[in-house]
Design a protein around this motif. Structure first.
Motif, PDB file in Angstrom:
ATOM      1  N   ASP A  62      -2.914 112.279  55.709  1.00 49.59           N
ATOM      2  CA  ASP A  62      -3.608 113.491  56.176  1.00 49.59           C
ATOM      3  C   ASP A  62      -4.305 114.168  54.989  1.00 49.59           C
ATOM      4  O   ASP A  62      -3.654 114.799  54.152  1.00 49.59           O
ATOM      5  CB  ASP A  62      -2.558 114.425  56.799  1.00 49.59           C
ATOM      6  N   SER A 107      -0.737 117.200  61.954  1.00 47.18           N
ATOM      7  CA  SER A 107       0.366 117.316  62.917  1.00 47.18           C
ATOM      8  C   SER A 107       0.222 118.595  63.746  1.00 47.18           C
ATOM      9  O   SER A 107       0.547 118.608  64.933  1.00 47.18           O
ATOM     10  CB  SER A 107       1.732 117.232  62.225  1.00 47.18           C
ATOM     11  N   TRP A 162      -2.442 117.787  66.263  1.00 50.32           N
ATOM     12  CA  TRP A 162      -1.899 116.869  67.276  1.00 50.32           C
ATOM     13  C   TRP A 162      -1.098 117.642  68.324  1.00 50.32           C
ATOM     14  O   TRP A 162      -1.163 117.351  69.512  1.00 50.32           O
ATOM     15  CB  TRP A 162      -1.036 115.818  66.575  1.00 50.32           C
ATOM     16  N   ALA A 219      -6.466 108.056  70.301  1.00 52.75           N
ATOM     17  CA  ALA A 219      -5.421 109.072  70.479  1.00 52.75           C
ATOM     18  C   ALA A 219      -4.343 108.571  71.434  1.00 52.75           C
ATOM     19  O   ALA A 219      -3.157 108.852  71.247  1.00 52.75           O
ATOM     20  CB  ALA A 219      -6.026 110.372  70.998  1.00 52.75           C
ATOM     21  N   GLY A 261      -0.969 109.186  67.351  1.00 54.91           N
ATOM     22  CA  GLY A 261      -1.586 110.109  66.406  1.00 54.91           C
ATOM     23  C   GLY A 261      -2.109 109.415  65.167  1.00 54.91           C
ATOM     24  O   GLY A 261      -3.187 109.738  64.665  1.00 54.91           O
TER      25      GLY A 261
END
Ligand SMILES: [Zn+2]
Length: 613
Positions: free
Chosen positions: A320, A391, A394, A430, A434
């Motif tokens: 990320d 996250s 998500w 998706a 994730g």
């Protein structure tokens, strides 16, 4: 063969600080090491000669520092710094420091995990994956020398423990649970990093002056809302020892002196990018670092502080880029605070060093933005538009988003304008999960590349400032040896002072282990000393530890609660200068030399731990 072994794993450094005993096979090749000197009681012989020779070979100078600040950006490969520097738009705090390189492999893996990596920095000895400041298991990498026979699972004294014995103050500031691998390696000794309930018992009995981070749930039993399954409430220990226990950044800010055990979340602290939104009551790493230095610097004897940017690693595990950059930039602010103090103070060694890389992060990937000349904006703009961690994004998507909902969330949270033609493709990713969506977003809309969700095996950069800084390419244990040297600690002597086997130094001691004070005592014949197996089973997390050791010598009987630093004699309880530990794999008990003096009723002073000059 011998040459390549030494090249990868300098044998003196490997064993330095670890071996205390009577074998002449300390180097693993049957060579006597010489230089024996008798100190202390009974049959204790300490390899003073070995330590002196190892010290000559250390990469740092002979200079001693009053204070040492070690800062670990967990999982931060060099390209993560580079990415953060572009986003910051100016120099990082580490840019003004000197550099060396550190080889990261553990004793049994080319790619290390955080536990042996931090253990090497804490103890000056390389150990096995998942091990926290105990000797490596017998099976090591094929190019390495096997450990000496007394080394596996033996507790290895840490520079934090040594600093305490020198009368210095000590501190830990992290953004994970304080029982997580990196901080645990400085305060606990166990062969499994996941054994966090036992780690917390050791942490609260270490008398560290300033402990800041997360993990409150490991102090309390399940009956009181915590996660402890042994029914213990460790806050009673902390209160009895005079700790202040702030739970918010405001409470921390108000503390001006004294011992602090500040855990600001039940588990880990929030990611820096999300903290202002989801946990504004938590302090930042910079705030914790500044407060720790403010409190510790008042000690005229100096201090040792370990600061960890714990979540750089997790951002890279997640691949990320937004989470990563915010973590590195907050770590950079903590480094700036420490460097500012070190420069003013002039007697502080600052070392900033990752434990390994994670994620294989690169500037440049296989996507369209990485083709041709790369303008600054191609690196910076996509990441600047990201307002939360992936996250958190998500979570906003919910369980079954439509293409329209996905486009809206990507626009709102990460500033990505999804073309209608791409929305269905991203939705398909998706639906796979994730990590697939994130990989597609990185590739299409950023220049950031990733090769793995795990750790990587490359060397890491060591940034340094102040007296005693090392140069060149170091083996990871040399970082710990440099810290010890800077503080004036002789690791051999420290180990001989803190972790001795009662029967080796005082023959005739009867040892009885009690696994459950209410249950049947488990009689442990003092003579029994099985050798570790060639490849002993690793202790599973939460392996049953005996609660007590009862020692008897002549007319004297004492009781030692294990993983604690206290001795009970009759109805008297006295604090010890170190922990009493039991290695269940090798069935060996380790106690501070103080316990032996007490048992033998000896007025002899405890042996010094300082390096001879
Ligand atoms: Zn790590």
């Amino acid at each position: 063969m011998r040459r390549s072994r030494e090249f990868l794993f300098p044998r003196r450094n490997y064993l330095m600080g670890a071996y205390v005993g009577k074998s002449d096979r300390v180097l693993g090749w049957g060579k006597p090491m010489g230089g024996w000197k008798w100190i202390g009681l009974g049959a204790v012989m300490i390899a003073v000669g070995l330590a002196a020779r190892a010290a000559e070979n250390q990469p740092g100078g002979p200079t001693q520092s009053k204070n040492v600040i070690l800062m670990i950006p967990d999982g931060c490969a060099v390209e993560a710094y580079t990415l953060a520097r572009w986003i910051k738009g100016k120099e990082l705090a580490v840019d003004g420091l000197e550099v060396a390189l550190v080889k990261t492999h553990s004793a049994d893996s080319v790619i290390t995990d955080s536990a042996p990596a931090a253990s090497a920095y804490a103890t000056g000895v390389r150990t096995s994956n998942a091990f926290l400041s105990v000797g490596p298991q017998a099976k090591v990498l094929s190019l390495l020398a096997p450990p000496g026979e007394d080394l596996p699972y033996r507790p290895l004294a840490t520079v934090l423990e040594g600093a305490k014995l020198l009368g210095k103050s000590t501190g830990i500031a992290v953004t994970c649970r304080v029982t997580h691998a990196t901080p645990a390696a400085f305060m606990a000794h166990l062969p499994h990093r996941d054994d966090e309930q036992n780690i917390m018992i050791q942490v609260v009995h270490q008398n560290v002056d300033v402990v800041l981070g997360g993990g409150r749930e490991l102090l309390l039993p399940t009956s009181a809302g915590g996660k402890r399954t042994d029914g213990r409430d460790l806050t009673t220990v902390l209160k009895a020892r005079g700790y202040q226990m702030p739970e918010t950044r405001q409470q921390l800010a108000q503390i001006r002196s004294g011992k602090v055990f500040g855990l600001f979340a039940p588990g880990h602290l929030a990611p820096e990018i999300d903290r202002p939104t989801i946990a504004p009551e938590q302090p930042s790493l910079e705030e914790m670092t500044r407060k720790a230095i403010e409190l510790l610097k008042t000690d005229p004897d100096g201090f040792f502080l370990m600061v960890e940017g714990s979540q750089i690693d997790w951002a890279c595990h997640a691949n990320d880029p937004a989470y990563l950059v915010h973590e590195v930039l907050m770590f950079d602010r903590a480094v700036a605070a420490a460097a500012e103090f070190a420069r003013q103070d002039g007697q502080t060694l600052l070392m900033v060093v990752a434990d390994h890389g994670t994620g294989g992060v690169t500037i440049g990937n296989r996507g369209p933005l990485s083709k041709g000349n790369m303008p600054v904006e191609a690196v910076v703009e996509p990441i600047r538009r990201m307002k939360c961690s992936f996250s958190a994004l998500w979570k906003k998507l919910g369980s079954r988003p439509t293409a329209q909902q996905l486009s809206e969330v990507l626009q709102d949270s990460w500033g990505i304008e999804v073309k209608p033609s791409e929305a269905e493709e991203l939705l398909a990713e998706a639906r796979r999960g994730g990590e697939y969506l994130l990989a597609a977003l990185c590739q299409r809309y950023t220049v950031v590349g990733w090769t793995t969700h795990g750790h990587t095996g490359g060397d890491v950069v060591l940034f340094t400032l102040g007296p005693g800084k090392p140069k060149g390419v170091l083996a990871s244990p040399q970082v710990g040896q440099c810290i010890a040297q800077a503080l004036g600690i002789d690791l051999e002597k420290l180990n001989a002072r803190l972790f001795v086997e009662p029967n080796q130094v005082l023959p005739g001691v009867k040892v009885e282990l009690v696994f459950d004070p209410e249950g049947e005592p488990n009689l442990h014949p003092a003579a029994e000393k099985p050798l570790p197996k060639a490849n002993p089973e690793r202790s599973p997390p939460g392996a049953k530890q005996p609660r007590l050791a009862r020692l008897e010598y002549g007319q004297r009987r004492i009781q030692l609660p294990l993983q604690e630093n206290v001795v009970q004699r009759g109805d008297r309880t006295v604090e010890l200068e170190g922990l009493c530990l039991y290695a269940s794999q090798t069935k060996r008990l380790y106690v501070p030399m103080q316990v032996i003096r007490l048992l033998a009723d000896s007025p002899e002073p405890l042996p010094p731990i300082t390096r001879s000059r």
